[in-house]
Write a protein that holds these residues in place. Structure first.
Motif, PDB file in Angstrom:
ATOM      1  N   ARG A 280       0.842  -1.202   0.000  1.00  0.00           N
ATOM      2  CA  ARG A 280       0.000   0.000   0.000  1.00  0.00           C
ATOM      3  C   ARG A 280       0.868   1.239   0.000  1.00  0.00           C
ATOM      4  O   ARG A 280       1.983   1.270   0.528  1.00  0.00           O
ATOM      5  CB  ARG A 280      -0.988  -0.038   1.144  1.00  0.00           C
ATOM      6  CG  ARG A 280      -0.679   0.318   2.603  1.00  0.00           C
ATOM      7  CD  ARG A 280       0.674   0.338   3.089  1.00  0.00           C
ATOM      8  NE  ARG A 280       0.750   0.622   4.512  1.00  0.00           N
ATOM      9  CZ  ARG A 280       1.388   1.673   5.035  1.00  0.00           C
ATOM     10  NH1 ARG A 280       2.041   2.527   4.291  1.00  0.00           N
ATOM     11  NH2 ARG A 280       1.415   1.861   6.335  1.00  0.00           N
TER      12      ARG A 280
ATOM     13  N   ALA B 283       0.294   5.186   1.227  1.00  0.00           N
ATOM     14  CA  ALA B 283      -0.713   5.801   2.104  1.00  0.00           C
ATOM     15  C   ALA B 283      -0.458   7.296   2.330  1.00  0.00           C
ATOM     16  O   ALA B 283      -0.142   7.713   3.445  1.00  0.00           O
ATOM     17  CB  ALA B 283      -0.722   5.050   3.443  1.00  0.00           C
ATOM     18  N   PRO B 284      -0.581   8.112   1.298  1.00  0.00           N
ATOM     19  CA  PRO B 284      -0.304   9.548   1.472  1.00  0.00           C
ATOM     20  C   PRO B 284      -1.449  10.303   2.157  1.00  0.00           C
ATOM     21  O   PRO B 284      -2.588   9.839   2.174  1.00  0.00           O
ATOM     22  CB  PRO B 284      -0.143  10.039   0.030  1.00  0.00           C
ATOM     23  CG  PRO B 284      -1.012   9.120  -0.771  1.00  0.00           C
ATOM     24  CD  PRO B 284      -0.990   7.791  -0.073  1.00  0.00           C
ATOM     25  N   SER B 285      -1.123  11.454   2.714  1.00  0.00           N
ATOM     26  CA  SER B 285      -2.127  12.339   3.318  1.00  0.00           C
ATOM     27  C   SER B 285      -2.326  13.539   2.404  1.00  0.00           C
ATOM     28  O   SER B 285      -1.342  14.234   2.105  1.00  0.00           O
ATOM     29  CB  SER B 285      -1.639  12.845   4.674  1.00  0.00           C
ATOM     30  OG  SER B 285      -1.436  11.775   5.536  1.00  0.00           O
TER      31      SER B 285
ATOM     32  N   GLU C 177      -4.929   8.955   3.614  1.00  0.00           N
ATOM     33  CA  GLU C 177      -4.903   9.183   5.066  1.00  0.00           C
ATOM     34  C   GLU C 177      -5.368  10.610   5.361  1.00  0.00           C
ATOM     35  O   GLU C 177      -4.557  11.516   5.562  1.00  0.00           O
ATOM     36  CB  GLU C 177      -3.510   8.872   5.614  1.00  0.00           C
ATOM     37  CG  GLU C 177      -3.126   7.417   5.338  1.00  0.00           C
ATOM     38  CD  GLU C 177      -2.220   6.774   6.380  1.00  0.00           C
ATOM     39  OE1 GLU C 177      -1.359   7.473   6.925  1.00  0.00           O
ATOM     40  OE2 GLU C 177      -2.370   5.554   6.629  1.00  0.00           O
TER      41      GLU C 177
ATOM     42  N   TYR D 233      -2.802   8.937  13.648  1.00  0.00           N
ATOM     43  CA  TYR D 233      -2.168   8.200  12.548  1.00  0.00           C
ATOM     44  C   TYR D 233      -1.875   6.759  12.959  1.00  0.00           C
ATOM     45  O   TYR D 233      -2.198   5.815  12.238  1.00  0.00           O
ATOM     46  CB  TYR D 233      -0.883   8.927  12.113  1.00  0.00           C
ATOM     47  CG  TYR D 233       0.128   8.019  11.472  1.00  0.00           C
ATOM     48  CD1 TYR D 233      -0.142   7.399  10.255  1.00  0.00           C
ATOM     49  CD2 TYR D 233       1.340   7.731  12.102  1.00  0.00           C
ATOM     50  CE1 TYR D 233       0.784   6.524   9.680  1.00  0.00           C
ATOM     51  CE2 TYR D 233       2.261   6.873  11.529  1.00  0.00           C
ATOM     52  CZ  TYR D 233       1.980   6.267  10.325  1.00  0.00           C
ATOM     53  OH  TYR D 233       2.875   5.403   9.766  1.00  0.00           O
TER      54      TYR D 233
ATOM     55  N   CYS E 144      -3.605   3.706  11.036  1.00  0.00           N
ATOM     56  CA  CYS E 144      -2.673   2.999  10.150  1.00  0.00           C
ATOM     57  C   CYS E 144      -2.662   1.498  10.454  1.00  0.00           C
ATOM     58  O   CYS E 144      -2.773   0.658   9.559  1.00  0.00           O
ATOM     59  CB  CYS E 144      -1.287   3.611  10.330  1.00  0.00           C
ATOM     60  SG  CYS E 144       0.026   2.699   9.539  1.00  0.00           S
TER      61      CYS E 144
ATOM     62  N   ARG F  39       7.716   2.252   3.304  1.00  0.00           N
ATOM     63  CA  ARG F  39       7.544   3.685   3.587  1.00  0.00           C
ATOM     64  C   ARG F  39       8.881   4.272   3.995  1.00  0.00           C
ATOM     65  O   ARG F  39       9.862   3.541   4.186  1.00  0.00           O
ATOM     66  CB  ARG F  39       6.482   3.875   4.684  1.00  0.00           C
ATOM     67  CG  ARG F  39       6.853   3.208   5.989  1.00  0.00           C
ATOM     68  CD  ARG F  39       5.729   3.299   7.010  1.00  0.00           C
ATOM     69  NE  ARG F  39       6.051   2.570   8.221  1.00  0.00           N
ATOM     70  CZ  ARG F  39       5.165   2.222   9.135  1.00  0.00           C
ATOM     71  NH1 ARG F  39       3.891   2.537   8.990  1.00  0.00           N
ATOM     72  NH2 ARG F  39       5.533   1.573  10.221  1.00  0.00           N
TER      73      ARG F  39
ATOM     74  N   LEU G 117       9.565   6.924   9.329  1.00  0.00           N
ATOM     75  CA  LEU G 117       8.533   6.206  10.083  1.00  0.00           C
ATOM     76  C   LEU G 117       9.061   4.914  10.708  1.00  0.00           C
ATOM     77  O   LEU G 117       8.289   4.122  11.247  1.00  0.00           O
ATOM     78  CB  LEU G 117       7.319   5.936   9.173  1.00  0.00           C
ATOM     79  CG  LEU G 117       6.561   7.220   8.814  1.00  0.00           C
ATOM     80  CD1 LEU G 117       5.548   6.981   7.710  1.00  0.00           C
ATOM     81  CD2 LEU G 117       5.875   7.789  10.047  1.00  0.00           C
TER      82      LEU G 117
HETATM   83  N1  GLU Z   1       0.340   9.115   5.718  1.00  0.00           N
HETATM   84  C1  GLU Z   1       1.720   9.013   6.050  1.00  0.00           C
HETATM   85  C2  GLU Z   1       2.483  10.109   5.336  1.00  0.00           C
HETATM   86  O1  GLU Z   1       1.982  10.684   4.377  1.00  0.00           O
HETATM   87  C3  GLU Z   1       2.349   7.689   5.647  1.00  0.00           C
HETATM   88  C4  GLU Z   1       1.935   6.598   6.538  1.00  0.00           C
HETATM   89  C5  GLU Z   1       2.550   5.223   6.290  1.00  0.00           C
HETATM   90  O2  GLU Z   1       3.028   4.925   5.183  1.00  0.00           O
HETATM   91  O3  GLU Z   1       2.473   4.431   7.240  1.00  0.00           O
HETATM   92  O4  GLU Z   1       3.581  10.391   5.739  1.00  0.00           O
END
Ligand code: GLU
Length: 299
Positions: free
Chosen positions: A13, A15-17, A49, A211, A215, A229, A233
């Protein structure tokens, strides 16, 4: 899912915000995910996200999708939008509350900052890997009646995990597997250290999930087997492992990739727009050039 099943049906996946324009760092993450998914015959999913209902807007989401399509990112089914699943996050919080692992915290950011300036018996006030001061443990001693009253009176609060209790409830050391980009190489076993985060915030009065909570829940809901990612993180994975254990969720394999740094060596951010994909495109930069800038081979 067992390791063997995950290897034969990998699900990735991105998962951008949508709280700003996507930059080169996002492009690297999206394209690495896609490459790893395609090479392993796996599925590539997109998760939006957008929990922060103030900063995430439909306009930014549409621009984000356009930018992703432009760089050649593809996803295999309809995106999962976190703002459509607040009820599920609430249920997760209820689970933790029932287990006595959650408490309301009234300390404001300014109070925490103040506390962290005052040394504690000469020792420095502890901070989490993101640099935020730990919450004072005195807040755990606030009685139920006072908590209820303060909430009823409209005082701002966040819901924090009692990490000490949660680690004890998990009852064993927690690990995850960290792969390199080349999945043929053996994965490293990393020991999770959730205590390094203190009592993490899992929700705020006006934001029904953090988050970390969303997540972990979503990775399980989407059947994610491989989380790819940025290295920023890496430490968050310790919290994620703890939550997975508390909710008895499957554990994906992780790959935290290098970060794209700005020319001055700092981490890219959405507020600095010089490496925004949209601006690079407007300036006439091609997708091939973007790939070159990221050190990726042509598709
Ligand atoms: N939404 C997070 C971001 O844009 C990424 C989260 C993830 O990949 O766990 O930095």
């Amino acid at each position: 899912m067992t390791q063997e099943q995950a290897a034969s049906h990998p699900i990735f996946r991105f998962a951008p915000s949508p709280n700003g324009l996507l930059h080169l760092g996002h492009a690297l993450s999206a394209l690495l995910n896609l490459e790893m998914a395609r090479k392993s015959g796996g599925l590539m999913l997109l998760r939006i996200e957008d929990i922060d209902r103030v900063r995430c807007t439909t306009r930014l989401e549409n621009m984000m999708l356009e930018d992703l399509e432009w760089i050649g990112f593809e996803w295999d089914s309809a995106p999962r939008r976190q703002s459509e699943h607040f009820g599920e996050y609430r249920e997760r919080l209820d689970q933790l509350e029932k287990a006595g692992l959650l408490y309301p915290s009234f300390a404001t950011r300014a109070q925490l900052r103040q506390l962290s300036l005052i040394s504690n018996d000469g020792a420095l006030w502890p901070r989490d890997p993101d640099g935020s001061p730990f919450n004072p443990s005195s807040e755990k001693g606030i009685g139920l009646a006072e908590r209820k009253l303060r909430i009823l009176q409209g005082e701002d609060f966040s819901l924090r995990l009692d990490t000490g209790k949660a680690v004890a409830a998990a009852g064993k050391a927690l690990f995850w597997l960290e792969t390199g980009q080349n999945r043929a190489l053996p994965a490293k076993v990393v020991t999770a250290n959730p205590a390094a985060w203190g009592d993490v915030i899992l929700a705020r009065k006006d934001t029904p999930a953090s988050y970390h909570l969303a997540c972990v829940h979503d990775d399980a809901q989407q059947g994610i087997t491989h989380v790819v990612r940025g290295l920023d993180l890496f430490h968050a994975t310790s919290v994620h492992r703890l939550l997975q254990e508390l909710f008895a969720l499957p554990v994906p394999t992780y790959h935290h990739h290098r970060l794209v740094l700005a020319q001055d060596g700092r981490k890219l951010s959405k507020s600095r727009s010089d490496t925004a994909l949209r601006h690079l495109r407007e300036a006439g930069v091609s997708v091939d050039e973007i790939r070159q800038m990221l050190g990726l081979d042509p598709p």
